[in-house]
Design an enzyme around this catalytic site. Structure first.
Site, PDB file in Angstrom:
ATOM      1  N   ASP A 175       9.871   7.657  -7.411  1.00  0.00           N
ATOM      2  CA  ASP A 175      10.271   6.782  -6.302  1.00  0.00           C
ATOM      3  C   ASP A 175      10.374   7.599  -5.009  1.00  0.00           C
ATOM      4  OD1 ASP A 175      11.287   4.789  -4.695  1.00  0.00           O
ATOM      5  OD2 ASP A 175      13.240   4.669  -5.687  1.00  0.00           O
ATOM      6  N   ASN A 233       6.811   3.289   2.261  1.00  0.00           N
ATOM      7  CA  ASN A 233       7.626   3.991   1.272  1.00  0.00           C
ATOM      8  C   ASN A 233       8.839   4.669   1.886  1.00  0.00           C
ATOM      9  OD1 ASN A 233       8.167   5.225  -1.412  1.00  0.00           O
ATOM     10  ND2 ASN A 233       7.848   7.092  -0.223  1.00  0.00           N
ATOM     11  N   HIS A 242       4.797   5.309  -5.324  1.00  0.00           N
ATOM     12  CA  HIS A 242       6.206   5.629  -5.081  1.00  0.00           C
ATOM     13  C   HIS A 242       7.034   4.384  -4.768  1.00  0.00           C
ATOM     14  CE1 HIS A 242       4.762   9.728  -4.981  1.00  0.00           C
ATOM     15  NE2 HIS A 242       3.867   9.371  -4.083  1.00  0.00           N
ATOM     16  N   ASP A 286      -0.130   2.224   1.715  1.00  0.00           N
ATOM     17  CA  ASP A 286       0.083   3.653   1.505  1.00  0.00           C
ATOM     18  C   ASP A 286       1.063   3.917   0.356  1.00  0.00           C
ATOM     19  OD1 ASP A 286      -0.225   6.433   2.467  1.00  0.00           O
ATOM     20  OD2 ASP A 286       1.929   6.269   2.875  1.00  0.00           O
ATOM     21  N   GLU A 303      -3.236   2.461  -2.250  1.00  0.00           N
ATOM     22  CA  GLU A 303      -3.446   3.876  -2.551  1.00  0.00           C
ATOM     23  C   GLU A 303      -2.521   4.280  -3.690  1.00  0.00           C
ATOM     24  OE1 GLU A 303      -2.557   8.341  -0.923  1.00  0.00           O
ATOM     25  OE2 GLU A 303      -1.257   6.650  -0.505  1.00  0.00           O
TER      26      GLU A 303
HETATM   27 CA    CA Z   1       9.909   5.096  -2.870  1.00  0.00          CA
END
Ligand code: CA
Length: 501
Positions: free
Chosen positions: A197, A104, A238, A234, A264
């Protein structure tokens, strides 16, 4: 098919002594013996704080403890060669190894850049509170310590959608970066804060095709170097899940491997979001059953006020058992951590019986429940606490019961708010299999349950050794199985009694 069990082989406070990979290497054989089949290892790449990083703050995906970067060659867990040895030892022992993939965000950039941004409201990321203006952002990653080995890709502001620091004005805020690949944030499933995000550091811009291609090349490199069996992804709430569809399809197609994957998507009381994620990923990945962990937590603090008949209500394992990874704790929910939601000690054997001894779900055991842990840290109230987590005394017995006994027709007796139970009627291919489980969150009690006529006259004992007495199954295949106050009992044929340590 034999029951499978996963182990999360780390906890947040595991010492930063560079020994985790070696620790896993020396434990692999024992883990397989006690009934563990797969192991989720922590993120392997160099984080922004070098040897102290847990790995959830990726700096260089290609540095698995090989280059002198961020003050250290090794990571918190060891060196790349130790990791390779550990994975080889795991496979040798018959374990499957899942890698933790953190995509992310990245942190610890090597250089600043002048970047056009708009500031957003933290609680509503879709609300812009400034005109486009220039800041100095740490968004340029050149990895000078690696010097182009394995990949010459340089990350810059075109590869990120947001940052949280402006070095020009020394201001901390959430800034949406104006790059050439999209206006504002990327659409993600989670609507918390308007659009979730952005989580932290430099948020990766998946609308940039060069980023997607680089991450596919990296996935290939990782697999060809390490030879693992699957992934734990992970922070996927997001990230646009379509990216992982593309990434997993690419790797699975190229190597013709299953690459078992669990994502997750942590939303403890929000099954709807998990279902949306499953719809978008179309069965490519399982998800951790965060709602079930939330129910365990509630049950553990509400004591006998909690209605045990509702323990599986609104959980993933209830509606999508084939895609649910069930768990009692992880490195985020453990005491003093960011999503702290610890299942109280008295309820943990009960919670483990609910994930290990039933037909549904792929259970994941947490490191501290097998090894214990001691650590100090500040809680959310700013006070420092000393935490001692004890290993679960009966973990090996529960794992044994899962591996050898928990098979066959499952009949539930979820008919009393403080006392529930179920039986498994066994399968011929697993000799001596079949068991009866009773749980109480109140007083000592018992439950009449059916094992089936083929058990008539058989003598059962409590594998957890809380009862001296034996129970004989009656001629119709029924018996009353007892349970102590606030505990769980696991009854099986006497020949299955496992000597306690
Ligand atoms: Ca993101």
């Amino acid at each position: 098919m034999e029951n499978f069990t996963m182990l999360q082989f780390f906890e947040w406070y595991y010492p930063a002594d560079g020994r985790l990979w070696n620790h896993f290497k020396s434990e692999a054989g024992w883990l397989k013996n006690i009934g563990i089949d797969s192991v989720w290892l922590p993120p392997a790449q160099k984080g922004m704080h070098g040897a102290d990083s847990t790995g959830y703050d990726s700096y260089d995906l290609y540095d698995l403890g090989e280059f002198d970067q961020k003050g250290s060659v090794r990571t918190k867990y060891g060196t790349k060669s130790e990791l390779m040895d550990a994975i080889a030892a795991g496979k040798e022992a018959g374990l499957r190894v899942y890698m933790d993939i953190v995509l992310n965000h990245m942190g610890g950039a090597d250089e600043k850049e002048k970047v056009l941004v708009k500031k957003v409201v933290p609680e509503n990321r879709n609300e812009f509170i400034s005109e486009p203006h220039e800041i100095e952002a740490y968004t340029r990653f050149t990895f000078p310590g690696r010097n182009g080995v394995y990949s010459e890709f340089v990350w810059d502001y075109q590869c990120f959608s947001g940052v949280d620091y402006d070095a020009l004005n020394d201001e901390t805020a959430i800034f949406s970066i104006q790059n050439q690949y999209g206006e504002g944030w990327q659409d993600v499933l989670d609507l918390e804060n308007g659009n979730y995000d952005y989580l932290m550091f430099c948020d990766i811009e998946f609308r940039n095709p060069h980023v997607r291609e680089e991450l596919k090349r990296w996935g290939e490199w990782l697999y060809e170097n390490l030879g693992f069996d699957g992934f734990r992804l992970d922070a996927i709430k997001h990230i646009d899940p379509h990216f992982f569809n593309e990434w997993l399809d690419h790797l699975r197609g190229k190597y013709n491997q299953e690459f078992y994957t669990v994502g997750e998507y942590w939303s403890p009381y929000d099954l709807e979001s998990l279902l949306k994620c499953i719809e978008t990923t179309e069965g490519r990945m399982s998800l951790f059953d965060a709602p079930l962990q939330g129910n365990f937590y509630k049950a553990s603090i509400e004591n006998s006020d909690y209605n045990l008949c509702t323990i599986f209500d609104n959980t993933l394992v209830q509606v999508h058992p084939e895609l649910a990874v069930t768990l009692v704790e992880n490195h985020d929910t453990q005491p003093l951590q960011s999503l702290e939601q610890t299942v109280e000690a008295w309820f943990r054997p009960i919670a483990y019986s609910l994930i290990l001894l039933r037909e549904q779900g792929y259970p994941c055991v947490f490191y501290t429940d097998l090894y214990g842990a001691e650590y100090k840290d500040h809680g959310n109230d700013g006070v420092e606490y000393e935490i001692t987590l004890k290993r679960l005394d009966n973990m090996e017995v529960l794992l044994h019961a899962r591996k050898y006994l928990s098979y066959g027709l499952q009949t539930d007796y979820f008919d009393h708010p403080n006392c529930i139970g179920w039986t498994r009627q066994g399968l011929d291919e697993f000799e001596g299999s079949g068991l009866a489980v009773v749980i109480s969150n109140g007083e000592e009690g018992g439950k009449q349950m059916e094992m089936g006529v083929r058990y008539a006259g058989k003598v059962f004992v409590d594998l957890l050794n809380q009862f001296e007495e034996e129970i004989t199954i009656d001629e119709n295949g029924w018996a009353t199985f007892k349970v102590k106050a606030r505990s769980v009992s696991v009854w099986a044929e006497i020949k299955n009694l496992i000597p306690s340590e």
